[in-house]
Design an enzyme around this catalytic site. Sequence first.
Site, PDB file in Angstrom:
ATOM      1  N   LYS B  78       0.821  -1.222   0.089  1.00 44.54           N
ATOM      2  CA  LYS B  78      -0.055   0.157  -0.064  1.00 44.54           C
ATOM      3  C   LYS B  78       0.999   1.301   0.114  1.00 44.54           C
ATOM      4  O   LYS B  78       1.773   1.344   0.527  1.00 44.54           O
ATOM      5  CB  LYS B  78      -0.816   0.120   1.310  1.00 44.54           C
ATOM      6  N   SER B 159      -9.995   1.475   2.507  1.00 42.34           N
ATOM      7  CA  SER B 159      -9.226   2.228   1.975  1.00 42.34           C
ATOM      8  C   SER B 159      -7.860   1.493   1.291  1.00 42.34           C
ATOM      9  O   SER B 159      -7.374   2.008   0.179  1.00 42.34           O
ATOM     10  CB  SER B 159      -8.370   3.313   2.703  1.00 42.34           C
ATOM     11  N   SER B 183     -10.368  -0.868   6.868  1.00 46.06           N
ATOM     12  CA  SER B 183      -9.659  -0.502   5.514  1.00 46.06           C
ATOM     13  C   SER B 183      -8.960  -1.625   4.843  1.00 46.06           C
ATOM     14  O   SER B 183      -8.397  -1.809   3.742  1.00 46.06           O
ATOM     15  CB  SER B 183      -8.584   0.745   5.744  1.00 46.06           C
TER      16      SER B 183
END
Lengths: 95, 491
Positions: B78, B159, B183
């Site tokens: 990420k 997310s 997330s």
Amino acid sequence: MAIDTKTVARVAHLARIALPEDRQESLASELDAIVAWVEQLSEVDTDNVQPMSSVVEMTALWREDKVTDGGYPEKVVANAPDPVGDFFAVPKVVE
Amino acid sequence: MSDLLDLSLSEASAGLRDKEFTALELTEAYLAAMDKTKALNGYITETPDQARAMAAASDKRLSAGTAGALEGIPLGVKDLFCTEGVLTTAASHILDGFKPQYESTVSSKLWSAGAVLLGKTNLDEFAMGSSNTTSYYGPVRNPWQDKTDPDKALVPGGSSGGSAAVVAARSALASVGTDTGGSIRQPAALTGTVGIRPTYGRCSRWGIVAFASSLDQAGCFSRTVRDGSIMLGAMAGHDPKDSTSANIAVPDFQAALDKGVKGLRIGIPKEYRLKSLADEIDDLWQRGIDWLRAAGAEIVDITLPHTKYALPTYYIIAPAEASSNLARYDGVRYGLRSDGKTLDEMYANTRYDGFGDEVQRRVLIGTYVLSAGYYDAYYLKAQKVRTRIAEDFRNAWSQCDVILTPATPSAAFGVNDKQDDPIQMYLNDVFTVTVNLAGLPGISIPSGLDPKGLPLGLQLIGRPFDEETLLQAGQALEDAAGFTAVAGLRA
């Protein structure tokens, strides 16, 4: 309405966001809706309840008070938008 | 090379050790898969040269017999984790051009274990969102398709939407994400992947761009529970650079997997049975209960009375912490700088130009609830309700060992749906956010398909630092669910 455009302007200034006037109205109604929604917390009985300060039980660790890192100013300023030598440079603040 | 892409992480590790293929061959297969699935927009930055160099180094260690736990395994990371010399954006315009001079603790542990960096995955800006639509670099498309409308672009959740999508699309073997309100678990559920958020403090937060520091925790996406337990073992551990990382031993998570659930008490919280719950979610939950009961677990009804207050509590605490954490983006030390006649003007112009709408909204809310006169009414009140939410769980643990709930209130929705009303979007995290507020570990496991052919997930919640029991139950759930469906838009 708890949050009007005046409040939005004040909070935007505190947060240092140059919010244009034409964004204030829509943000005021969005923020007002969010604040109205979180108001439901007032239903919860929190008398004699301690506010959470740490989410898991752990003892804070101590370490010797000595410098363990540093000594590379060129790395520190490597990403600065406008560095001068080993310094961050900003618009003049003193006349 | 599609056969290489079919292997799970543990199968690929075995293949590398048995010299059936090389790390470079495996990495090349994934680089080709990334090319093939580029349209999904799962990666913000691809690092093919670095990947090949890391894979070649892995091959040397494999030959020398010094292979680590993730030797030669190609991963997506990420783009919230700082990676030395590799662009790190947090999907925000305000971090334009930022190349960290250091490596986050979690990612450096992955490289020490031999893993290969394929690239930095897309996310909601500063991890604020549940659909990956707030990214400055554009939305991620979910590789799964609604079979009644296959051309409609669906969100992968957020997310960590990119990290979820690349695992589902087979353009990474596994990936790393962060979970502040759901997330990892929510996008895992929406993409048919396994998503693990460990206990707060299990993994170091050092070098992760901070969103809400008391809620943020690193975790992983994988195709199987076993793969996730291997990833977690490599990521976890105490770090002197993060004073909130727990100074306790990391167990052998894989050893827990084959214990089964006989005698394990599974709690079913009645407050999660929302009136508005979709039939397919309710049915899935009931199937999960039946599966675990059939596998020998004892099902126990429990109560978590403050559940309905979790989201409003979160939407005070998370923005408050975010408004403080994001104060550092001021155009001085890194990233974007907009012009201004004075220093104050430069700050304010930079922050208006650099932050997207959702980030501005949350910074403003956070600033408001922390401002003079409102602190006690909002922030302090929310921290007290948070204590009560954590108490709910502590009480529940006297009756059960693990809790089973749905992971999300719905399957993946359209990239253009739900955009108008922020609160509607926030409700995506209704089942996941309690875990963050109480600092607990949670896992989302692909458990079925909805009538449109989209994946649905079930969530298990564990006691603090008892990921072993969580994974043990997760393995049983995975075995019973027998989820074998794959995304249509995979490589």
